[in-house]
Write a protein that holds these residues in place. Structure first.
Motif, PDB file in Angstrom:
ATOM      1  N   UNK A 141       0.725  -1.194  -0.339  1.00  0.00           N
ATOM      2  CA  UNK A 141       0.104  -0.195   0.231  1.00  0.00           C
ATOM      3  C   UNK A 141       0.388   1.398   0.347  1.00  0.00           C
ATOM      4  N   UNK A 142       0.162   2.614  -0.126  1.00  0.00           N
ATOM      5  CA  UNK A 142       1.029   4.148  -0.583  1.00  0.00           C
ATOM      6  C   UNK A 142       0.581   4.609   1.278  1.00  0.00           C
ATOM      7  N   UNK A 143       1.163   4.830   1.073  1.00  0.00           N
ATOM      8  CA  UNK A 143       1.293   6.316   2.147  1.00  0.00           C
ATOM      9  C   UNK A 143       1.761   7.302   2.041  1.00  0.00           C
ATOM     10  N   UNK A 144       1.324   8.383   2.808  1.00  0.00           N
ATOM     11  CA  UNK A 144       1.730   9.608   1.771  1.00  0.00           C
ATOM     12  C   UNK A 144       2.010  10.597   3.816  1.00  0.00           C
ATOM     13  N   UNK A 145       2.921  10.376   4.075  1.00  0.00           N
ATOM     14  CA  UNK A 145       3.996  10.943   5.693  1.00  0.00           C
ATOM     15  C   UNK A 145       3.886  12.771   5.018  1.00  0.00           C
ATOM     16  N   UNK A 146       3.031  13.325   5.757  1.00  0.00           N
ATOM     17  CA  UNK A 146       3.304  14.100   6.368  1.00  0.00           C
ATOM     18  C   UNK A 146       3.784  15.094   6.819  1.00  0.00           C
ATOM     19  N   UNK A 147       5.517  15.519   6.818  1.00  0.00           N
ATOM     20  CA  UNK A 147       6.107  16.127   8.491  1.00  0.00           C
ATOM     21  C   UNK A 147       5.794  17.413   8.489  1.00  0.00           C
ATOM     22  N   UNK A 148       5.138  17.462   9.852  1.00  0.00           N
ATOM     23  CA  UNK A 148       5.448  18.799  10.963  1.00  0.00           C
ATOM     24  C   UNK A 148       6.463  19.816  10.542  1.00  0.00           C
ATOM     25  N   UNK A 150       2.206  11.935  17.156  1.00  0.00           N
ATOM     26  CA  UNK A 150       2.999  12.510  17.953  1.00  0.00           C
ATOM     27  C   UNK A 150       4.439  12.239  18.487  1.00  0.00           C
ATOM     28  N   UNK A 151       5.517  12.459  18.971  1.00  0.00           N
ATOM     29  CA  UNK A 151       6.547  11.369  19.199  1.00  0.00           C
ATOM     30  C   UNK A 151       6.678  12.082  20.345  1.00  0.00           C
ATOM     31  N   UNK A 152       7.059  11.997  21.332  1.00  0.00           N
ATOM     32  CA  UNK A 152       6.434  12.134  21.979  1.00  0.00           C
ATOM     33  C   UNK A 152       6.657  11.411  23.932  1.00  0.00           C
ATOM     34  N   UNK A 153       7.352  12.039  25.042  1.00  0.00           N
ATOM     35  CA  UNK A 153       6.575  10.970  25.984  1.00  0.00           C
ATOM     36  C   UNK A 153       5.108  11.502  26.861  1.00  0.00           C
ATOM     37  N   UNK A 154       4.520   9.964  27.593  1.00  0.00           N
ATOM     38  CA  UNK A 154       3.203  10.871  28.382  1.00  0.00           C
ATOM     39  C   UNK A 154       3.759  12.051  29.109  1.00  0.00           C
ATOM     40  N   UNK A 155       5.017  11.710  29.475  1.00  0.00           N
ATOM     41  CA  UNK A 155       5.231  12.810  30.710  1.00  0.00           C
ATOM     42  C   UNK A 155       5.476  14.204  30.395  1.00  0.00           C
ATOM     43  N   UNK A 156       5.640  14.551  29.023  1.00  0.00           N
ATOM     44  CA  UNK A 156       6.336  16.050  28.308  1.00  0.00           C
ATOM     45  C   UNK A 156       4.360  16.800  27.813  1.00  0.00           C
ATOM     46  N   UNK A 157       4.581  17.962  28.610  1.00  0.00           N
ATOM     47  CA  UNK A 157       3.581  18.403  28.503  1.00  0.00           C
ATOM     48  C   UNK A 157       2.570  19.179  27.169  1.00  0.00           C
ATOM     49  N   UNK A 158       4.356  19.649  26.009  1.00  0.00           N
ATOM     50  CA  UNK A 158       4.506  20.280  25.068  1.00  0.00           C
ATOM     51  C   UNK A 158       3.952  18.968  24.159  1.00  0.00           C
ATOM     52  N   UNK A 159       4.156  17.453  24.248  1.00  0.00           N
ATOM     53  CA  UNK A 159       3.965  16.435  23.547  1.00  0.00           C
ATOM     54  C   UNK A 159       2.577  16.829  23.209  1.00  0.00           C
ATOM     55  N   UNK A 160       1.555  16.405  24.780  1.00  0.00           N
ATOM     56  CA  UNK A 160       0.012  15.929  24.851  1.00  0.00           C
ATOM     57  C   UNK A 160      -0.405  17.101  24.021  1.00  0.00           C
ATOM     58  N   UNK A 161      -0.176  18.630  24.421  1.00  0.00           N
ATOM     59  CA  UNK A 161      -1.039  19.699  23.971  1.00  0.00           C
ATOM     60  C   UNK A 161      -0.166  19.418  22.186  1.00  0.00           C
ATOM     61  N   UNK A 216      -5.713   2.054   7.674  1.00  0.00           N
ATOM     62  CA  UNK A 216      -6.490   2.325   7.910  1.00  0.00           C
ATOM     63  C   UNK A 216      -6.532   3.862   7.476  1.00  0.00           C
ATOM     64  N   UNK A 217      -5.429   4.600   7.465  1.00  0.00           N
ATOM     65  CA  UNK A 217      -4.994   5.789   6.834  1.00  0.00           C
ATOM     66  C   UNK A 217      -4.067   5.831   6.024  1.00  0.00           C
ATOM     67  N   UNK A 218      -4.542   6.050   4.782  1.00  0.00           N
ATOM     68  CA  UNK A 218      -3.551   7.187   3.525  1.00  0.00           C
ATOM     69  C   UNK A 218      -2.461   8.395   3.787  1.00  0.00           C
ATOM     70  N   UNK A 219      -2.860   8.852   4.660  1.00  0.00           N
ATOM     71  CA  UNK A 219      -2.153  10.257   5.074  1.00  0.00           C
ATOM     72  C   UNK A 219      -2.032  10.344   6.572  1.00  0.00           C
ATOM     73  N   UNK A 220      -0.581  10.227   6.160  1.00  0.00           N
ATOM     74  CA  UNK A 220      -0.310  10.484   8.237  1.00  0.00           C
ATOM     75  C   UNK A 220       0.366  11.181   7.986  1.00  0.00           C
ATOM     76  N   UNK A 221      -0.081  11.613   9.452  1.00  0.00           N
ATOM     77  CA  UNK A 221       0.789  13.261   9.465  1.00  0.00           C
ATOM     78  C   UNK A 221       1.923  13.086  10.934  1.00  0.00           C
ATOM     79  N   UNK A 222       3.220  13.596  10.932  1.00  0.00           N
ATOM     80  CA  UNK A 222       3.940  13.287  11.696  1.00  0.00           C
ATOM     81  C   UNK A 222       4.451  14.169  12.677  1.00  0.00           C
ATOM     82  N   UNK A 223       4.579  14.366  13.844  1.00  0.00           N
ATOM     83  CA  UNK A 223       5.297  15.630  14.539  1.00  0.00           C
ATOM     84  C   UNK A 223       6.156  15.162  15.796  1.00  0.00           C
TER      85      UNK A 223
END
Length: 327
Positions: free
Chosen positions: A16-23, A234-245, A274-281
């Protein structure tokens, strides 16, 4: 006679093809980069071990790498020996902590993000002018503990929600000032500030917005891609406020689904499939190699096209403490 494709080729065609949008921007900010450098340079200058009060930043990958280099992470200052240097985390510490370090004649380095230090200075200035400070933030977060610890008990009140802003009642004749945690949702904080301003028109506001440039920029980048995303990671820790935001901002901005992951190991592959376009931050304490790892994991299963969506270039650099610059 037609050529028969090898099984591997058939499998490749079926991927399958996936488009990844890198923030962009994403990942490390200048404050996090400075804090990590302070620990690294301290180990180089003083040798191992170097003690660090609390996680230098909220990311277990960063903490583990620094541990491997010779950092020892502790919860409180009294766990540190007298003859080894100690580093205070990027989130900031109450005033009592450096005072205790000075009383013991410890060598200590303050890795507090300069933008957090700016909030500390603001709070002190308002207190000297006789104002009671309202701090918008999350109870128990190290940055909030550090900011509230700049002043004696009773001189600052924590506002966590818009409901808190609606119900807070100052003492009669009490003048107010406002500061905020640096890693909050820009939109949610704006709503709380509007409520406070409508109730207390004379409340003193920050000279410049307290929410840091990196938090603002990463949220703007997520907003720029969210509507196009079937899934936002979103990559980040559950303890990271800015990541959860970032997860919350992405969901509100239109992503069909948004999830916080610590690394490629925690990807929900059913959701990805199930996703065609995946965002990544990535949150401000997540190293770029974690983003590379997610892309590599996606490419191991799918035909992936990556597109970076940049909203602003960041050029901020914070200086290291003088002690580390001395020969």
């Amino acid at each position: 006679m037609s050529a028969t494709l090898a099984p591997e080729a058939n499998a490749s065609l079926a991927r399958k093809h996936k488009t990844v949008l890198l923030a962009a921007p994403r990942g490390f900010c200048a404050g996090v980069d400075r804090a990590i450098q302070i620990v690294e340079r301290s180990i180089e200058k003083f040798g191992a071990p170097v003690y660090v009060r609390h996680e230098i930043v909220h990311n277990r990958h960063v903490v583990q790498r620094l541990t491997d280099l010779g950092a020892v992470f502790v919860d409180e200052l009294d766990e540190c020996p007298d003859d080894r240097p100690v580093v205070f985390s990027a989130h900031g510490v109450p005033k009592s902590v450096p005072k205790a370090a000075q009383a013991r004649d410890l060598t200590f380095l303050d890795a507090t993000c300069p933008l957090v230090s700016k909030v500390h200075v603001e709070a002190e200035r308002h207190a000297k002018e006789g104002l009671h400070i309202l701090l918008i933030g999350h109870a128990g977060h190290p940055e909030v503990i550090g900011t509230m610890g700049q002043l004696p008990d009773g001189q600052m009140s924590l506002i966590e929600t818009n409901e808190d802003a609606q119900t807070f009642t100052p003492k009669e004749g009490q003048k107010l000032a406002l500061v905020t945690q640096t890693t909050l949702s820009v939109d949610d904080t704006s709503e709380i500030i509007e409520t406070l301003q409508s109730r207390f028109p004379d409340i003193a506001l920050p000279y410049k917005e307290d929410i840091c440039y990196a938090t603002t920029n990463r949220q703007a980048a997520v907003k720029a891609i969210a509507e196009r995303c079937d899934l936002l990671l979103v990559l980040g820790s559950v303890a990271s406020s800015n990541s959860k935001r970032l997860v919350e901002v992405g969901a509100k901005a239109g992503a069909n689904k948004a999830a916080l992951i610590s690394s490629s190991d925690s990807i929900d592959w059913d959701a990805v499939d199930k996703a065609e376009t995946i965002g990544l931050s990535a949150g401000a304490s997540a190293p770029e190699y974690l983003t590379d790892g997610v892309i590599a994991a996606l490419r191991s299963r799918y035909d992936v096209t990556c597109q970076e969506v940049e909203v602003i270039k960041e050029k901020v650099i914070f200086r290291l403490p003088r002690l580390l610059l001395e020969k």
